[in-house]
Design a protein around this motif. Structure first.
Motif, PDB file in Angstrom:
ATOM      1  N   TYR A 242     -11.911   1.238   2.234  1.00 34.78           N
ATOM      2  CA  TYR A 242     -10.948   2.349   2.295  1.00 34.78           C
ATOM      3  C   TYR A 242     -10.566   2.814   0.886  1.00 34.78           C
ATOM      4  O   TYR A 242     -10.150   3.955   0.686  1.00 34.78           O
TER       5      TYR A 242
ATOM      6  N   HIS B 289       0.827  -1.211   0.000  1.00 30.61           N
ATOM      7  CA  HIS B 289       0.000   0.000   0.000  1.00 30.61           C
ATOM      8  C   HIS B 289       0.860   1.259   0.000  1.00 30.61           C
ATOM      9  O   HIS B 289       0.684   2.149  -0.843  1.00 30.61           O
TER      10      HIS B 289
ATOM     11  N   GLU C 256      -6.137   6.422  -2.834  1.00 28.99           N
ATOM     12  CA  GLU C 256      -6.332   5.226  -2.002  1.00 28.99           C
ATOM     13  C   GLU C 256      -6.906   4.080  -2.832  1.00 28.99           C
ATOM     14  O   GLU C 256      -6.609   2.914  -2.583  1.00 28.99           O
TER      15      GLU C 256
ATOM     16  N   HIS D  17       1.682   4.165  -3.050  1.00 27.24           N
ATOM     17  CA  HIS D  17       1.620   5.635  -2.944  1.00 27.24           C
ATOM     18  C   HIS D  17       2.910   6.261  -3.466  1.00 27.24           C
ATOM     19  O   HIS D  17       2.877   7.303  -4.122  1.00 27.24           O
TER      20      HIS D  17
HETATM   21 ZN   LIG Z   1      -3.088   5.130   1.714  1.00 26.51          ZN
END
Ligand SMILES: [Zn+2]
Length: 269
Positions: free
Chosen positions: A211, A157, A218, A161
């Motif tokens: 999320y 994750h 995201e 990003h």
């Molecule tokens: Zn994140």
């Protein structure tokens, strides 16, 4: 000549900073979903990338936390899975990895529609700073930790990003390799994100971590987690998104075989 020199320097670094076999073997045990589909050649390439990653990045334990050699190797191995066919240059421009023992509290400020700034705190398992460090909670990425379910991976994750940030903003679109259709990427990702948002607004339980509905950045990071941890599931629920991610990451972890064999990525150095 320059290419020869670069190769020579790389080989010398790989010899000097070689990772101990026992640590490397241990690092590839968990999470098994992440490493299961890699063949021998890919595992060798992953080990080279992780070795160079560790030579270039500096690890710091927050508040006296002792970062062990195993933690460093385990984090590097997972961080390098997304860039197996993209190259380490995607992680250029920053050096620090900050590791907390457990989830950490980060201050947050938000400005509302009336321009009023609200200050607060957020408990995080990981965080990526543009041009700065990747921050991780070891308790949330240690072997056996699945804080966001079996398809979740805090390391993937946060590094998704980082890939996204390479475009200058966190908007869910990393710099796409030559040959990819940017308009198609935008259309597919936006359609899937808007559908998820609509479902969430209507109280419909999504088939992936809600999320992902936070914002397009995201959405890309969460879909990347699923792409590597639960590829068959992602392909089933969001086949178009799976296809775009397969083209971007130059990988086909679900074994769909509908994509070109991964080739060498464009040179970004
Ligand atoms: Zn994140």
């Amino acid at each position: 000549m320059w290419r020869w020199f670069k190769d020579w320097r790389r080989q010398r670094l790989l010899r000097r900073a070689a990772l101990p076999d026992n640590l490397w073997r241990r690092a590839l045990v968990h999470p098994k979903e992440l490493f299961a589909g890699l063949d021998e050649r890919e595992r060798r390439r992953l080990r080279e990338l992780a070795t160079i990653f560790l030579a270039r990045k500096e690890f710091y334990g927050a508040h006296g936390f002792q970062v062990t050699p195993f933690m460093r190797v385990a984090i590097a191995a997972q961080a390098c899975v997304p860039i197996l066919n993209l190259g380490l240059e995607c992680y250029a421009g920053w050096t620090s990895m900050v590791i907390y023992r457990d989830s950490f509290v980060a201050p947050r400020e938000e400005t509302d529609e009336d321009g009023i700034v609200h200050s607060g705190q957020e408990v995080l398992a990981g965080e990526s700073w543009a041009g700065g460090p990747v921050v991780l909670s070891w308790a949330d990425c240690a072997p056996g930790a699945y804080p966001h379910g079996p398809a979740g991976n805090v390391i993937i994750h946060e590094f998704a990003h980082k890939l996204d940030m390479a475009s200058g903003t966190v908007n869910g679109t990393p710099p796409l390799p030559r040959g990819m259709d940017g308009a198609e990427w935008d259309a597919v990702m936006d359609r899937a994100y808007q559908r998820l948002r609509a479902n969430l607004d209507n109280g419909i339980k999504p088939s992936l971590d809600p999320y992902a509905g936070q914002d397009p950045g995201e959405f890309f990071a969460v879909c990347s987690e699923y792409f590597f941890m639960a590829p068959a599931h992602l392909r089933r629920i969001l086949p178009e998104v799976y296809r775009q991610l397969a083209l971007y990451y130059r990988r086909d972890p679900a074994g769909f075989r509908a994509f070109p064999r991964p080739g060498r990525g464009p040179d970004r150095s």
